[in-house]
Design a protein around this motif. Structure first.
Motif, PDB file in Angstrom:
ATOM      1  N   LEU A 135       8.046  -7.705   1.266  1.00 20.82           N
ATOM      2  CA  LEU A 135       9.234  -7.246   0.559  1.00 20.82           C
ATOM      3  C   LEU A 135       9.011  -5.837   0.005  1.00 20.82           C
ATOM      4  CD1 LEU A 135      12.080  -7.801  -0.386  1.00 20.82           C
ATOM      5  CD2 LEU A 135      11.152  -8.941  -2.416  1.00 20.82           C
ATOM      6  N   ALA A 136       7.815  -5.553  -0.488  1.00 19.81           N
ATOM      7  CA  ALA A 136       7.504  -4.206  -0.977  1.00 19.81           C
ATOM      8  C   ALA A 136       7.635  -3.188   0.147  1.00 19.81           C
ATOM      9  CB  ALA A 136       6.098  -4.169  -1.570  1.00 19.81           C
ATOM     10  N   ALA A 151       1.877   2.271  -5.218  1.00 24.40           N
ATOM     11  CA  ALA A 151       2.091   1.041  -4.446  1.00 24.40           C
ATOM     12  C   ALA A 151       2.173  -0.176  -5.362  1.00 24.40           C
ATOM     13  CB  ALA A 151       0.967   0.860  -3.431  1.00 24.40           C
ATOM     14  N   ASP A 152       1.398  -0.149  -6.453  1.00 22.12           N
ATOM     15  CA  ASP A 152       1.411  -1.286  -7.379  1.00 22.12           C
ATOM     16  C   ASP A 152       2.776  -1.467  -8.034  1.00 22.12           C
ATOM     17  OD1 ASP A 152      -1.175  -1.909  -6.821  1.00 22.12           O
ATOM     18  OD2 ASP A 152      -2.025  -0.996  -8.631  1.00 22.12           O
ATOM     19  N   ASP A 153       3.514  -0.348  -8.217  1.00 20.80           N
ATOM     20  CA  ASP A 153       4.842  -0.458  -8.813  1.00 20.80           C
ATOM     21  C   ASP A 153       5.785  -1.236  -7.896  1.00 20.80           C
ATOM     22  OD1 ASP A 153       3.907   1.017 -10.906  1.00 20.80           O
ATOM     23  OD2 ASP A 153       4.849   2.897 -10.308  1.00 20.80           O
ATOM     24  N   LEU A 154       5.714  -0.939  -6.608  1.00 15.45           N
ATOM     25  CA  LEU A 154       6.556  -1.655  -5.649  1.00 15.45           C
ATOM     26  C   LEU A 154       6.160  -3.124  -5.555  1.00 15.45           C
ATOM     27  CD1 LEU A 154       7.102   0.795  -2.651  1.00 15.45           C
ATOM     28  CD2 LEU A 154       8.867  -0.347  -4.003  1.00 15.45           C
ATOM     29  N   LYS A 155       4.858  -3.379  -5.595  1.00 17.28           N
ATOM     30  CA  LYS A 155       4.395  -4.769  -5.558  1.00 17.28           C
ATOM     31  C   LYS A 155       4.881  -5.518  -6.795  1.00 17.28           C
ATOM     32  CE  LYS A 155       1.765  -6.737  -3.290  1.00 17.28           C
ATOM     33  NZ  LYS A 155       0.308  -6.590  -3.101  1.00 17.28           N
ATOM     34  N   MET A 156       4.885  -4.848  -7.941  1.00 19.08           N
ATOM     35  CA  MET A 156       5.368  -5.486  -9.172  1.00 19.08           C
ATOM     36  C   MET A 156       6.854  -5.812  -9.052  1.00 19.08           C
ATOM     37  SD  MET A 156       5.216  -4.039 -13.087  1.00 19.08           S
ATOM     38  CE  MET A 156       3.480  -3.634 -12.869  1.00 19.08           C
ATOM     39  N   LEU A 157       7.624  -4.859  -8.498  1.00 16.08           N
ATOM     40  CA  LEU A 157       9.059  -5.082  -8.306  1.00 16.08           C
ATOM     41  C   LEU A 157       9.313  -6.241  -7.348  1.00 16.08           C
ATOM     42  CD1 LEU A 157      12.059  -4.376  -8.527  1.00 16.08           C
ATOM     43  CD2 LEU A 157      11.689  -2.615  -6.771  1.00 16.08           C
ATOM     44  N   SER A 158       8.607  -6.252  -6.225  1.00 18.19           N
ATOM     45  CA  SER A 158       8.815  -7.333  -5.254  1.00 18.19           C
ATOM     46  C   SER A 158       8.405  -8.680  -5.838  1.00 18.19           C
ATOM     47  CB  SER A 158       8.045  -7.054  -3.963  1.00 18.19           C
ATOM     48  OG  SER A 158       6.651  -7.056  -4.178  1.00 18.19           O
ATOM     49  N   ASN A 159       7.373  -8.696  -6.664  1.00  9.92           N
ATOM     50  CA  ASN A 159       6.947  -9.935  -7.307  1.00  9.92           C
ATOM     51  C   ASN A 159       8.029 -10.461  -8.253  1.00  9.92           C
ATOM     52  OD1 ASN A 159       4.852 -11.947  -7.955  1.00  9.92           O
ATOM     53  ND2 ASN A 159       4.871 -10.988  -9.962  1.00  9.92           N
ATOM     54  N   ILE A 160       8.653  -9.554  -9.004  1.00 16.22           N
ATOM     55  CA  ILE A 160       9.743  -9.941  -9.899  1.00 16.22           C
ATOM     56  C   ILE A 160      10.899 -10.544  -9.099  1.00 16.22           C
ATOM     57  CG2 ILE A 160      11.559  -9.043 -11.414  1.00 16.22           C
ATOM     58  CD1 ILE A 160       9.487  -6.975 -12.398  1.00 16.22           C
ATOM     59  N   LEU A 161      11.247  -9.884  -7.997  1.00 18.16           N
ATOM     60  CA  LEU A 161      12.378 -10.347  -7.188  1.00 18.16           C
ATOM     61  C   LEU A 161      12.096 -11.696  -6.538  1.00 18.16           C
ATOM     62  CD1 LEU A 161      13.443  -6.975  -5.520  1.00 18.16           C
ATOM     63  CD2 LEU A 161      14.668  -8.240  -7.305  1.00 18.16           C
ATOM     64  N   ILE A 162      10.884 -11.883  -6.050  1.00 15.10           N
ATOM     65  CA  ILE A 162      10.546 -13.153  -5.399  1.00 15.10           C
ATOM     66  C   ILE A 162      10.544 -14.294  -6.410  1.00 15.10           C
ATOM     67  CG2 ILE A 162       8.637 -14.423  -4.326  1.00 15.10           C
ATOM     68  CD1 ILE A 162       8.095 -11.896  -2.672  1.00 15.10           C
TER      69      ILE A 162
END
Length: 214
Positions: A135-136, A151-162
């Motif tokens: 998703l990121a 990259a960690d910011d995008l991973k954090m965002l995708s984690n929130i969305l999932i």
């Protein structure tokens, strides 16, 4: 593929389908026996071993299949959420329709993520990490996240969305168990509105995200 191989594959898939069906009917995966799964598809227990070494191996493959399905749904959702003002409502409609069409994968992942089988829990944790990465990768292609430089910011965002997707799915499925008729439709409208508001709040924050300040 020969007819024999095709039949073997069909039997293997039937065992996976039976395990999913049993583990989403009020049972946990860890409470289901090999014999039950075999009996569900009309096989003798010894025939089970032609396909899987044990229930742990079946569970790991079941997680793989379920995660592959969820990946498709999340990819479609991500495409729409990248344009939250224009497509958030349509994206959420399609998301909830996907849950109605196939509730078992969601029930399985939500219940077994914290369930009794350690092997299945580890497999789910691994697959959720893959879903986060996928998703990121989808999101980084869109202009709305161009101010995300880590990259960690995008991973954090995708984690929130999932995690939100799992929450929405669990809430949506629960509504069907609690309400019926017009009251069910009303509660569904409320949940849809709440989910769209949550998405818009998240993406408003994205537009003002500053990694340095964070």
């Amino acid at each position: 593929m020969s007819i024999r191989d095709e039949r073997k594959q069909q039997s293997r898939q039937a065992l996976l389908d039976a395990a999913l069906r049993l583990s989403t009917s009020g049972r946990s995966f860890s409470s289901i026996s090999l014999r039950e799964v075999a009996r569900e598809v009309g096989l003798v227990p010894t025939a089970f071993y032609r396909h899987f070494q044990d229930m742990d191996e079946l569970g790991q493959e079941l997680v793989d299949q379920v995660a592959l399905y969820l990946k498709t749904v999340l990819h479609q959702l991500g495409q729409g959420l990248a344009h939250p003002d224009a497509k958030a409502e349509t994206s959420m409609e399609l998301f909830f329709e996907a849950i109605d069409l196939n509730t078992q994968p969601w029930i399985f992942m939500i219940a077994e993520r914290w369930g009794g089988s350690e092997v299945v829990r580890r497999a789910i944790a691994r697959e959720i990490e893959f879903l986060n990465s996928d998703l990121a990768n989808d999101l980084q292609k869109f202009e709305i996240v161009q101010n995300f430089h880590q990259a960690d910011d995008l991973k954090m965002l995708s984690n929130i969305l999932i995690n939100l997707c799992f929450t929405w799915a669990m809430s949506w499925i629960s509504l069907g168990r609690q309400y019926s008729g017009m009251e069910l439709e009303l509660q569904k409208l409320v949940l849809k509105k709440q989910s769209i508001t949550q998405i818009r709040l998240i993406f408003k924050g994205i537009l003002n995200w500053n990694t340095t300040e964070a």
